[in-house]
Design a protein around this motif. Structure first.
Motif, PDB file in Angstrom:
ATOM      1  N   ILE A 114     -91.212  67.406  13.231  1.00  0.00           N
ATOM      2  CA  ILE A 114     -91.738  66.161  12.657  1.00  0.00           C
ATOM      3  C   ILE A 114     -93.254  66.091  12.842  1.00  0.00           C
ATOM      4  CG2 ILE A 114     -91.734  63.649  12.924  1.00  0.00           C
ATOM      5  CD1 ILE A 114     -88.684  64.057  13.757  1.00  0.00           C
ATOM      6  N   ILE A 115     -93.708  66.477  14.045  1.00  0.00           N
ATOM      7  CA  ILE A 115     -95.153  66.458  14.317  1.00  0.00           C
ATOM      8  C   ILE A 115     -95.876  67.425  13.369  1.00  0.00           C
ATOM      9  CG2 ILE A 115     -96.904  67.088  16.035  1.00  0.00           C
ATOM     10  CD1 ILE A 115     -94.819  66.085  18.191  1.00  0.00           C
ATOM     11  N   GLU A 116     -95.299  68.614  13.188  1.00  0.00           N
ATOM     12  CA  GLU A 116     -95.929  69.609  12.311  1.00  0.00           C
ATOM     13  C   GLU A 116     -95.961  69.149  10.852  1.00  0.00           C
ATOM     14  OE1 GLU A 116     -94.049  73.420  12.918  1.00  0.00           O
ATOM     15  OE2 GLU A 116     -94.584  73.432  15.053  1.00  0.00           O
ATOM     16  N   MET A 117     -94.951  68.361  10.474  1.00  0.00           N
ATOM     17  CA  MET A 117     -94.910  67.872   9.088  1.00  0.00           C
ATOM     18  C   MET A 117     -96.031  66.884   8.793  1.00  0.00           C
ATOM     19  SD  MET A 117     -91.035  67.062   7.877  1.00  0.00           S
ATOM     20  CE  MET A 117     -90.897  67.402   6.120  1.00  0.00           C
ATOM     21  N   GLY A 118     -96.519  66.219   9.847  1.00  0.00           N
ATOM     22  CA  GLY A 118     -97.527  65.182   9.632  1.00  0.00           C
ATOM     23  C   GLY A 118     -96.876  63.888   9.232  1.00  0.00           C
ATOM     24  N   LYS A 119     -96.679  63.717   7.917  1.00  0.00           N
ATOM     25  CA  LYS A 119     -96.065  62.482   7.451  1.00  0.00           C
ATOM     26  C   LYS A 119     -94.667  62.779   6.914  1.00  0.00           C
ATOM     27  CE  LYS A 119     -96.839  58.570   4.392  1.00  0.00           C
ATOM     28  NZ  LYS A 119     -97.178  58.235   3.039  1.00  0.00           N
ATOM     29  N   PRO A 120     -93.626  62.447   7.666  1.00  0.00           N
ATOM     30  CA  PRO A 120     -92.265  62.732   7.175  1.00  0.00           C
ATOM     31  C   PRO A 120     -91.910  61.840   5.980  1.00  0.00           C
ATOM     32  CG  PRO A 120     -92.186  61.491   9.238  1.00  0.00           C
ATOM     33  CD  PRO A 120     -93.619  61.820   8.994  1.00  0.00           C
ATOM     34  N   PRO A 121     -90.974  62.288   5.127  1.00  0.00           N
ATOM     35  CA  PRO A 121     -90.640  61.521   3.920  1.00  0.00           C
ATOM     36  C   PRO A 121     -89.731  60.312   4.163  1.00  0.00           C
ATOM     37  CG  PRO A 121     -89.445  63.608   3.952  1.00  0.00           C
ATOM     38  CD  PRO A 121     -90.322  63.593   5.160  1.00  0.00           C
ATOM     39  N   VAL A 122     -89.262  60.116   5.377  1.00  0.00           N
ATOM     40  CA  VAL A 122     -88.501  58.907   5.720  1.00  0.00           C
ATOM     41  C   VAL A 122     -89.090  58.329   7.012  1.00  0.00           C
ATOM     42  CG1 VAL A 122     -86.279  59.553   4.675  1.00  0.00           C
ATOM     43  CG2 VAL A 122     -86.812  60.302   7.001  1.00  0.00           C
ATOM     44  N   ASN A 123     -88.820  57.047   7.249  1.00  0.00           N
ATOM     45  CA  ASN A 123     -89.200  56.473   8.547  1.00  0.00           C
ATOM     46  C   ASN A 123     -88.296  57.089   9.607  1.00  0.00           C
ATOM     47  OD1 ASN A 123     -90.857  54.656   7.087  1.00  0.00           O
ATOM     48  ND2 ASN A 123     -89.073  53.312   6.806  1.00  0.00           N
ATOM     49  N   ILE A 124     -88.835  57.243  10.792  1.00  0.00           N
ATOM     50  CA  ILE A 124     -88.010  57.843  11.840  1.00  0.00           C
ATOM     51  C   ILE A 124     -88.032  56.973  13.092  1.00  0.00           C
ATOM     52  CG2 ILE A 124     -87.703  59.860  13.340  1.00  0.00           C
ATOM     53  CD1 ILE A 124     -88.774  61.581  11.089  1.00  0.00           C
ATOM     54  N   LYS A 125     -86.855  56.782  13.652  1.00  0.00           N
ATOM     55  CA  LYS A 125     -86.745  56.126  14.952  1.00  0.00           C
ATOM     56  C   LYS A 125     -86.105  57.124  15.911  1.00  0.00           C
ATOM     57  CE  LYS A 125     -86.353  51.468  13.084  1.00  0.00           C
ATOM     58  NZ  LYS A 125     -85.487  50.274  12.904  1.00  0.00           N
ATOM     59  N   PHE A 126     -86.526  57.020  17.172  1.00  0.00           N
ATOM     60  CA  PHE A 126     -85.995  57.943  18.185  1.00  0.00           C
ATOM     61  C   PHE A 126     -85.309  57.142  19.281  1.00  0.00           C
ATOM     62  CE2 PHE A 126     -89.894  59.636  16.376  1.00  0.00           C
ATOM     63  CZ  PHE A 126     -89.639  60.984  16.148  1.00  0.00           C
ATOM     64  N   VAL A 127     -84.136  57.600  19.690  1.00  0.00           N
ATOM     65  CA  VAL A 127     -83.547  57.068  20.915  1.00  0.00           C
ATOM     66  C   VAL A 127     -83.139  58.250  21.779  1.00  0.00           C
ATOM     67  CG1 VAL A 127     -81.285  56.688  19.784  1.00  0.00           C
ATOM     68  CG2 VAL A 127     -81.778  55.564  21.961  1.00  0.00           C
ATOM     69  N   TYR A 128     -83.771  58.350  22.945  1.00  0.00           N
ATOM     70  CA  TYR A 128     -83.486  59.432  23.884  1.00  0.00           C
ATOM     71  C   TYR A 128     -82.806  58.843  25.115  1.00  0.00           C
ATOM     72  CZ  TYR A 128     -86.722  62.229  21.056  1.00  0.00           C
ATOM     73  OH  TYR A 128     -87.352  62.904  20.037  1.00  0.00           O
ATOM     74  N   GLU A 129     -81.628  59.362  25.390  1.00  0.00           N
ATOM     75  CA  GLU A 129     -80.852  58.851  26.514  1.00  0.00           C
ATOM     76  C   GLU A 129     -81.043  59.727  27.747  1.00  0.00           C
ATOM     77  OE1 GLU A 129     -76.600  58.868  25.906  1.00  0.00           O
ATOM     78  OE2 GLU A 129     -76.245  57.639  27.677  1.00  0.00           O
ATOM     79  N   GLY A 130     -80.892  59.132  28.924  1.00  0.00           N
ATOM     80  CA  GLY A 130     -81.048  59.894  30.165  1.00  0.00           C
ATOM     81  C   GLY A 130     -79.782  59.981  30.987  1.00  0.00           C
ATOM     82  N   GLU A 131     -78.642  59.621  30.399  1.00  0.00           N
ATOM     83  CA  GLU A 131     -77.395  59.702  31.173  1.00  0.00           C
ATOM     84  C   GLU A 131     -76.194  60.102  30.326  1.00  0.00           C
ATOM     85  OE1 GLU A 131     -77.142  55.981  33.258  1.00  0.00           O
ATOM     86  OE2 GLU A 131     -77.286  54.787  31.446  1.00  0.00           O
ATOM     87  N   GLU A 132     -76.466  60.950  29.331  1.00  0.00           N
ATOM     88  CA  GLU A 132     -75.369  61.451  28.498  1.00  0.00           C
ATOM     89  C   GLU A 132     -74.441  62.337  29.311  1.00  0.00           C
ATOM     90  OE1 GLU A 132     -73.202  64.070  25.647  1.00  0.00           O
ATOM     91  OE2 GLU A 132     -74.553  64.669  27.273  1.00  0.00           O
ATOM     92  N   GLU A 133     -75.021  63.111  30.206  1.00  0.00           N
ATOM     93  CA  GLU A 133     -74.223  64.085  30.956  1.00  0.00           C
ATOM     94  C   GLU A 133     -73.360  63.440  32.044  1.00  0.00           C
ATOM     95  OE1 GLU A 133     -73.847  66.796  29.721  1.00  0.00           O
ATOM     96  OE2 GLU A 133     -75.668  67.667  28.886  1.00  0.00           O
TER      97      GLU A 133
END
Ligand SMILES: [Zn+2]
Length: 416
Positions: A114-133
């Motif tokens: 995504i960073i390399e793309m610069g401007k992605p063609p859709v909006n992006i939201k991120f959710v990173y979890e810290g207790e999946e395991e």
């Protein structure tokens, strides 16, 4: 940006959720996103392993939510690792370290794409979890608390990689689960000379268990009523390597094992206990018999309904419930599925392996229900069949990592 070096720095941070080591990893990924111009913050929620939320709003009509987890499984037994699990080294085209596959590699490959793309063609939201395991104990309440800001049109699950056939893998759902314990008791153990005139809970349990299945089918009345059998197009993309799977499982597989594994709900005896099991003999009528059963459920079965069917079928039997997870499946004709399939074909030059629902269980349905989203799919991962996730010498191929980045870019183009 040296993408593999950045992944190495990330893997160096011990984020073992079972040991409550979330803070530093969460901060690393938040800082990494911010340093590349992505809005991000660490969100504490009920535990020592915080969440990271992020967003790129390009003003597009559609929004993709990306879910990954930054926590890892414990590395023990340490002596079985060929190199330090928290100091990854590249050797023979592979990177070895805890989390390179599950799930830091997929997280990083997607983010860097995504960073390399610069401007992605859709909006992006991120959710990173810290207790999946450790089983995502707080994911439902977290999603409830943040459901407005996590609103999206599509959700990309944590990422797998190349499947058993070597082709890129796409997974559109999960099986559900009902885990119960059946318990039968009488007042006390008796001398077995009283067998002609006594109840024996062990015999009653054996009769009950054998009444639950006929051949390969579960005989609980109503059990199959809501099963959504696979469609022609879903069957078309099933493929697996019989030989390697037979080797992995140590047994011969039935003719249509691919279909069965995905489509069939099950009633499995996971544990059985009654009476005297020590050395030698003891002539006794046991007063206690117990069985643990796990039902793997498929769309659109409901664990609560199956539990009621079980209660009706077994009146008077004590039933303890240990777990309930609903199954989930995204349609293979939905936009996210088509975008994943088409992008995989273009990048890898081969038909992907598309699994309508994993034979295992996970909290996908929570995302679907709480975030009101019916397009959730897994793809764009970095693992391969020998990645040893959760085990020692966890590894990925650097080449697979680079391919996953290209897949991510193409997927976003198809989605936009
Ligand atoms: Zn894992």
């Amino acid at each position: 940006m040296n993408s593999i070096q950045d992944l190495i720095e990330f893997v160096k941070i011990d984020t073992t959720s079972a040991k409550g080591k979330g803070e530093e990893g969460a901060k690393f990924i938040k800082d990494y996103m911010q340093s590349h111009g992505i809005e991000a913050r660490v969100v504490q929620h009920r535990s020592r392993n915080p969440y990271v939320l992020g967003e790129i709003n390009v003003g597009a009509q559609k929004t993709l939510l990306i879910y990954n987890h930054y926590d890892v499984q414990p590395v023990e037994p340490l002596e079985r690792w060929q190199s330090d699990p928290f100091n990854p080294v590249e050797k023979d085209g592979k990177l070895i370290g805890r989390g390179v596959g599950d799930d830091k590699g997929s997280l990083m490959a997607r983010l860097q794409a995504i960073i390399e793309m610069g401007k992605p063609p859709v909006n992006i939201k991120f959710v990173y979890e810290g207790e999946e395991e450790i089983g995502s104990p707080n994911i439902d309440s977290f999603l409830e608390a943040h459901k407005e800001e996590l609103k999206s049109d599509y959700i990309l699950w944590e990422g797998a990689g190349r499947g058993a056939s070597g082709a890129p893998e796409i997974v559109l759902g999960v099986k559900g689960l009902l885990y119960v314990e059946l318990i039968l008791r009488t007042e006390k153990d008796l001398h077995s000379m009283y067998a002609p005139i006594s109840k024996n809970p062990a015999w009653d349990l054996v009769r009950i268990l054998s009444s639950l299945k006929r051949g390969d089918k579960v005989s609980l009345p109503g059990f199959y009523d809501k099963v959504k059998w696979l469609t022609e197009s879903e069957l078309k993309y099933l493929k697996s390597d019989r030989a390697s799977m037979e080797k992995a499982l140590g047994q011969k597989l039935p003719e249509d094992f691919e279909r069965r594994l995905i489509e069939e709900p099950t009633c499995n005896i996971a544990g059985l206990y009654s009476g005297y099991t020590g050395e030698g003999s003891k002539t006794v009528i046991p007063s206690y018999a117990m069985a643990k059963l796990d039902f793997r459920l498929v769309p659109n079965q409901d664990p609560d309904e199956v539990l009621n069917q079980l209660k009706e079928f077994l009146p008077g039997v004590e039933i303890k419930v240990w777990g309930k997870v609903r199954p989930y499946r995204t349609s293979i004709t939905s936009k996210i599925s088509i975008s994943l399939i088409e992008s995989a074909k273009k990048v890898y030059g081969t038909e992907p392996e598309v699994i309508p629902n994993s034979p295992g269980t996970g909290p996908m349905e929570s995302f679907a229900r709480i975030l009101n989203n019916n397009q959730i799919a897994d793809g764009v991962g970095v693992e391969h069949p020998g990645s040893n996730i959760h085990s020692f010498n966890e590894n990925i191929y650097v080449k697979d990592y680079m391919m996953a980045k290209e897949w991510m870019k193409q997927f976003l183009r198809e989605l936009g």
